[in-house]
Scaffold this motif. Structure first.
Motif, PDB file in Angstrom:
ATOM      1  N   PRO A 106      37.258 -22.637  -8.288  1.00  0.00           N
ATOM      2  CA  PRO A 106      37.538 -23.387  -7.055  1.00  0.00           C
ATOM      3  C   PRO A 106      37.177 -24.865  -7.132  1.00  0.00           C
ATOM      4  O   PRO A 106      37.694 -25.660  -6.357  1.00  0.00           O
ATOM      5  CB  PRO A 106      36.693 -22.669  -6.006  1.00  0.00           C
ATOM      6  CG  PRO A 106      35.634 -21.957  -6.778  1.00  0.00           C
ATOM      7  CD  PRO A 106      36.170 -21.687  -8.134  1.00  0.00           C
ATOM      8  N   GLU A 107      36.280 -25.236  -8.023  1.00  0.00           N
ATOM      9  CA  GLU A 107      35.936 -26.665  -8.143  1.00  0.00           C
ATOM     10  C   GLU A 107      35.377 -26.937  -9.546  1.00  0.00           C
ATOM     11  O   GLU A 107      34.920 -26.006 -10.223  1.00  0.00           O
ATOM     12  CB  GLU A 107      34.926 -27.066  -7.080  1.00  0.00           C
ATOM     13  CG  GLU A 107      33.677 -26.207  -7.096  1.00  0.00           C
ATOM     14  CD  GLU A 107      32.532 -26.863  -6.343  1.00  0.00           C
ATOM     15  OE1 GLU A 107      32.085 -27.943  -6.798  1.00  0.00           O
ATOM     16  OE2 GLU A 107      32.101 -26.304  -5.333  1.00  0.00           O
ATOM     17  N   PRO A 108      35.417 -28.185  -9.988  1.00  0.00           N
ATOM     18  CA  PRO A 108      35.012 -28.473 -11.378  1.00  0.00           C
ATOM     19  C   PRO A 108      33.618 -27.977 -11.716  1.00  0.00           C
ATOM     20  O   PRO A 108      33.403 -27.438 -12.815  1.00  0.00           O
ATOM     21  CB  PRO A 108      35.080 -30.001 -11.458  1.00  0.00           C
ATOM     22  CG  PRO A 108      36.020 -30.408 -10.381  1.00  0.00           C
ATOM     23  CD  PRO A 108      35.892 -29.391  -9.285  1.00  0.00           C
ATOM     24  N   GLY A 109      32.699 -28.083 -10.788  1.00  0.00           N
ATOM     25  CA  GLY A 109      31.309 -27.706 -11.072  1.00  0.00           C
ATOM     26  C   GLY A 109      31.169 -26.224 -11.403  1.00  0.00           C
ATOM     27  O   GLY A 109      30.202 -25.809 -12.050  1.00  0.00           O
ATOM     28  N   LEU A 110      32.133 -25.418 -10.958  1.00  0.00           N
ATOM     29  CA  LEU A 110      32.035 -23.968 -11.184  1.00  0.00           C
ATOM     30  C   LEU A 110      32.820 -23.503 -12.419  1.00  0.00           C
ATOM     31  O   LEU A 110      32.848 -22.315 -12.728  1.00  0.00           O
ATOM     32  CB  LEU A 110      32.516 -23.208  -9.941  1.00  0.00           C
ATOM     33  CG  LEU A 110      31.587 -23.328  -8.724  1.00  0.00           C
ATOM     34  CD1 LEU A 110      32.195 -22.675  -7.502  1.00  0.00           C
ATOM     35  CD2 LEU A 110      30.222 -22.703  -9.030  1.00  0.00           C
ATOM     36  N   ILE A 111      33.430 -24.452 -13.138  1.00  0.00           N
ATOM     37  CA  ILE A 111      34.215 -24.063 -14.326  1.00  0.00           C
ATOM     38  C   ILE A 111      33.368 -23.274 -15.335  1.00  0.00           C
ATOM     39  O   ILE A 111      33.785 -22.205 -15.804  1.00  0.00           O
ATOM     40  CB  ILE A 111      34.890 -25.300 -14.978  1.00  0.00           C
ATOM     41  CG1 ILE A 111      36.014 -25.818 -14.065  1.00  0.00           C
ATOM     42  CG2 ILE A 111      35.447 -24.954 -16.367  1.00  0.00           C
ATOM     43  CD1 ILE A 111      36.653 -27.130 -14.533  1.00  0.00           C
ATOM     44  N   ALA A 161      29.983 -35.601 -10.069  1.00  0.00           N
ATOM     45  CA  ALA A 161      28.675 -35.993 -10.589  1.00  0.00           C
ATOM     46  C   ALA A 161      28.214 -34.921 -11.572  1.00  0.00           C
ATOM     47  O   ALA A 161      28.345 -33.721 -11.291  1.00  0.00           O
ATOM     48  CB  ALA A 161      27.684 -36.117  -9.433  1.00  0.00           C
ATOM     49  N   ALA A 162      27.714 -35.371 -12.717  1.00  0.00           N
ATOM     50  CA  ALA A 162      27.291 -34.421 -13.752  1.00  0.00           C
ATOM     51  C   ALA A 162      26.296 -33.396 -13.199  1.00  0.00           C
ATOM     52  O   ALA A 162      26.288 -32.238 -13.623  1.00  0.00           O
ATOM     53  CB  ALA A 162      26.694 -35.174 -14.935  1.00  0.00           C
ATOM     54  N   SER A 163      25.494 -33.816 -12.232  1.00  0.00           N
ATOM     55  CA  SER A 163      24.469 -32.911 -11.679  1.00  0.00           C
ATOM     56  C   SER A 163      25.098 -31.753 -10.895  1.00  0.00           C
ATOM     57  O   SER A 163      24.445 -30.763 -10.616  1.00  0.00           O
ATOM     58  CB  SER A 163      23.523 -33.686 -10.772  1.00  0.00           C
ATOM     59  OG  SER A 163      24.274 -34.251  -9.707  1.00  0.00           O
ATOM     60  N   ARG A 164      26.397 -31.881 -10.538  1.00  0.00           N
ATOM     61  CA  ARG A 164      27.041 -30.801  -9.765  1.00  0.00           C
ATOM     62  C   ARG A 164      27.605 -29.697 -10.662  1.00  0.00           C
ATOM     63  O   ARG A 164      28.125 -28.687 -10.184  1.00  0.00           O
ATOM     64  CB  ARG A 164      28.174 -31.373  -8.897  1.00  0.00           C
ATOM     65  CG  ARG A 164      27.615 -31.995  -7.628  1.00  0.00           C
ATOM     66  CD  ARG A 164      28.718 -32.425  -6.681  1.00  0.00           C
ATOM     67  NE  ARG A 164      29.676 -31.358  -6.372  1.00  0.00           N
ATOM     68  CZ  ARG A 164      30.877 -31.596  -5.860  1.00  0.00           C
ATOM     69  NH1 ARG A 164      31.270 -32.844  -5.641  1.00  0.00           N
ATOM     70  NH2 ARG A 164      31.686 -30.595  -5.586  1.00  0.00           N
ATOM     71  N   VAL A 165      27.512 -29.893 -11.967  1.00  0.00           N
ATOM     72  CA  VAL A 165      28.062 -28.873 -12.877  1.00  0.00           C
ATOM     73  C   VAL A 165      27.021 -27.773 -13.106  1.00  0.00           C
ATOM     74  O   VAL A 165      25.909 -28.043 -13.551  1.00  0.00           O
ATOM     75  CB  VAL A 165      28.476 -29.500 -14.225  1.00  0.00           C
ATOM     76  CG1 VAL A 165      29.013 -28.424 -15.172  1.00  0.00           C
ATOM     77  CG2 VAL A 165      29.503 -30.592 -14.004  1.00  0.00           C
ATOM     78  N   LEU A 166      27.415 -26.565 -12.773  1.00  0.00           N
ATOM     79  CA  LEU A 166      26.507 -25.438 -12.911  1.00  0.00           C
ATOM     80  C   LEU A 166      26.600 -24.891 -14.331  1.00  0.00           C
ATOM     81  O   LEU A 166      27.477 -24.069 -14.640  1.00  0.00           O
ATOM     82  CB  LEU A 166      26.930 -24.357 -11.901  1.00  0.00           C
ATOM     83  CG  LEU A 166      25.950 -23.238 -11.661  1.00  0.00           C
ATOM     84  CD1 LEU A 166      24.721 -23.741 -10.916  1.00  0.00           C
ATOM     85  CD2 LEU A 166      26.637 -22.120 -10.868  1.00  0.00           C
TER      86      LEU A 166
END
Ligand code: ADP
Ligand code: MG
Length: 570
Positions: free
Chosen positions: A134-139, A172-177
């Motif tokens: 659903p969003e880049p951070g959850l890839i 933001a890089a910090s949003r990538v899980l």
């Protein structure tokens, strides 16, 4: 200072690396061109193919060989749809595969976007997992899911969908899980009481048989299975891709007495093979109606399928087989070579070898299949990977082209898919390059099978892959026509009304395809030419070769006891 940003392409490429993925096969276009570059930047091998189906075959073969899914990367709409043949093939073969499709940007969805189609939904029937992050951070979470589902339990296919806007979006890089690498799949251990039951049943058998399938090859159970059959002198019969788990040359291998072994075995230990059409459903007339099956499979849903097993064991084949060997050893049991069952199998093996040896000696032109395969077998390195497809080419080749090592046979498989050969060969050659330098890939193709993906020859040249392609050319599908008959039939009427649907052009010079890349191919009509061509081709190290061997368009299999697929006594 503003926070560092990262785009979807980079997040995806790095997530694949983090999950241990190494190879990507694909065809790029909108919206995945930047993604392919990000993948290379992240350290992945990218192989650009000429047809999405072939890319998908290559990705699944590398998955089978390495036990980590290869990626098949394609564009939206038609690009993805072209992979479905490959996805179905991988899912049915139980091989790990990860398909990644670009898709229409979300702000164009529902209003007739470019190549818009419901990709997640369309892919689902061919997959264990089909999703759009659903969003880049959850890839990374979805990549981990996709890799885990493709390799855990019974291996299969995952599909991940990436709208163009998701790939380009910067966050933001910090949003990538970030997600840790999913560990190796856990080994399923057998219920100890079932191991004892299996041992008891085997020890009372008069005519035991071990059937070894490609599940045993995938499991890496070769040393466990070899120890078992050698310690207790058990006859073993491989399925087509189970070949090499036990060396085809091994005295325990009874492939030459296949029909007899299946028909008369009273107890069968089924290791990683399904009782589907390839094994005649485990039913009469091909099997004894009272045969007792000891079935071992990683997939509990498979147990008892078609025939109820006497002992059904949900376990990894390697683990189970070692425990069974221990149990049998503790009873000091073994089947004797002097046993009448071995006698019966030896007689049948000898009879069949005699029939074949007569056909092999016939070197008259036009050649027959048996002679061609015999001479190929004599020359090719015994540890090579053999890719094989085509109806007669594959069926006859199966008994004459032998495998010494597991996972060294790749063919049309459980789905009977034609067109897999060149894609499989590309994956196999890359695997050799990276894990077994110097090992050869021999791709034995019918002329029809070759046609499905012949343009992948360009891919092989581009990536310097020394694959030896041998086209066994009978001018058609199953059987073709000789030149004279073909011409006279076509002169008699409208070509689309009179040309037999099984016919292809006669004496087509497929070997000339290498001339497009300044390399000479080989056209052979007799054995000395074939031997010479093969010797030369085996020496080549940096490009593919094509050997086009003309055989009798009427050449056929030796007489069979049963008509393949046509008898139905269900
Ligand atoms: P073949 O075509 O050689 O007959 P199949 O593809 O029909 O083989 O069957 C392979 C079987 O092996 C599948 O049912 C699959 O679930 C099973 N399998 C795969 N890996 C393992 C493993 N590690 N241990 C046990 N069974 C396995
Ligand atoms: Mg043919």
């Amino acid at each position: 200072m503003s926070e560092e940003e990262i785009d979807g392409n980079t997040i995806l490429a790095e997530a694949l690396v983090a999950q241990g993925v190494k190879y990507v096969f694909g065809i790029v276009g909108i919206p995945v061109i930047e993604l392919s570059m990000a993948m290379q930047q992240a350290g992945l091998h990218y192989v650009g193919m000429r047809n999405e189906q072939a890319a998908c075959y290559a990705a699944q073969a590398i998955g089978y060989l390495t036990k980590r899914p290869g990626v098949c990367l394609v564009v939206s709409g038609p690009g993805l749809i072209h992979t479905f043949g490959g996805m179905a093939n991988a899912q049915i073969n139980c091989w790990p595969l990860l398909v990644i499709g670009g898709s229409c940007s979300q702000d164009h969805e529902g209003i007739g976007g470019f190549q818009e189609c419901p990709q997640v939904e369309l892919a689902r029937p061919y997959c264990k997992y089909s999703a759009r992050p659903p969003e880049p951070g959850l890839i990374p979470t979805h990549v981990e899911n996709a890799v885990r589902l493709s390799t855990y339990g019974r291996p299969g296919v995952s599909y991940l969908d990436f709208p163009g806007n998701l790939l380009m979006q910067r966050v933001a890089a910090s949003r990538v899980l970030h997600t840790a690498m999913c560990p190796e799949p856990p080994l399923a251990w057998p219920d100890p009481s079932l191991v004892s039951q299996a041992a008891s049943l085997l020890m009372t058998a008069k005519r035991p048989l071990v059937i070894v399938g490609k599940g045993a090859a995938y499991a890496g159970a070769e040393s466990a299975v070899r120890d078992l059959v050698r310690a207790f002198t058990l006859p073993v019969l491989p399925t087509p891709m189970g070949k090499g788990v036990v060396d085809d040359h091994d005295v325990h291998c009874v492939s030459s007495a296949r029909t007899t072994a299946l028909q008369h075995a009273d107890t069968i230990l089924l290791l990683g093979a399904r009782l589907n059409w390839m094994l005649h459903f485990g039913r009469p007339p091909r099997f004894d109606p009272h045969v007792k099956i000891i079935q071992v499979d990683i997939c509990p849903e498979e147990l008892h399928n078609s025939v109820q097993a006497k002992v059904a064991i949900h376990a990894d084949i390697g683990v189970f087989t070692r425990q069974l060997t221990q149990q049998l050893a503790s009873h000091a049991w073994s089947l004797l070579v002097s046993n009448p069952w071995w006698g019966q199998l030896h007689i049948k093996c000898d009879q069949n070898k005699n029939v074949v040896s007569k056909m092999i000696q016939d070197t008259s032109v036009p050649l027959n299949y048996y002679t061609v395969f015999h001479h190929i077998q004599e020359l090719i390195p015994k540890d090579c990977i053999i890719v094989s497809e085509g109806a007669n080419t594959m069926d006859i080749g199966r008994s004459i082209l032998l495998n010494k090592l597991p996972k060294h046979r790749l063919d049309a498989g459980t789905f009977g898919t034609m067109g897999v050969g060149l894609g499989f060969a590309i994956a196999a050659a890359l695997w050799c390059r990276d894990y077994a330098p110097g090992k050869k890939v021999i791709c034995v193709e019918g002329d029809s099978a070759f046609g499905f993906s012949g343009m992948e020859i360009e891919t092989m040249f581009r990536y310097k892959l020394p694959i030896v392609i041998i086209i066994v050319n009978n001018n058609g599908i199953y059987k073709g026509l000789d030149e004279e008959t073909y011409e006279s039939i076509r002169e008699a009427g409208d070509v689309t009304k009179v040309t037999p649907p099984t016919s292809l052009s006669t004496n087509a010079h497929y070997e000339k395809m290498t001339e497009m890349f300044n390399s000479k191919g080989h056209f052979c009509i007799n054995i000395p030419q074939l031997l010479d061509a093969l010797k030369q081709s085996l020496k080549v190290e940096d490009k593919p070769s094509i050997i086009n061997v003309m055989i009798n368009p009427n050449a056929d299999r030796k007489p069979q006891n049963f008509n393949w697929l046509t008898e139905s006594k269900l």
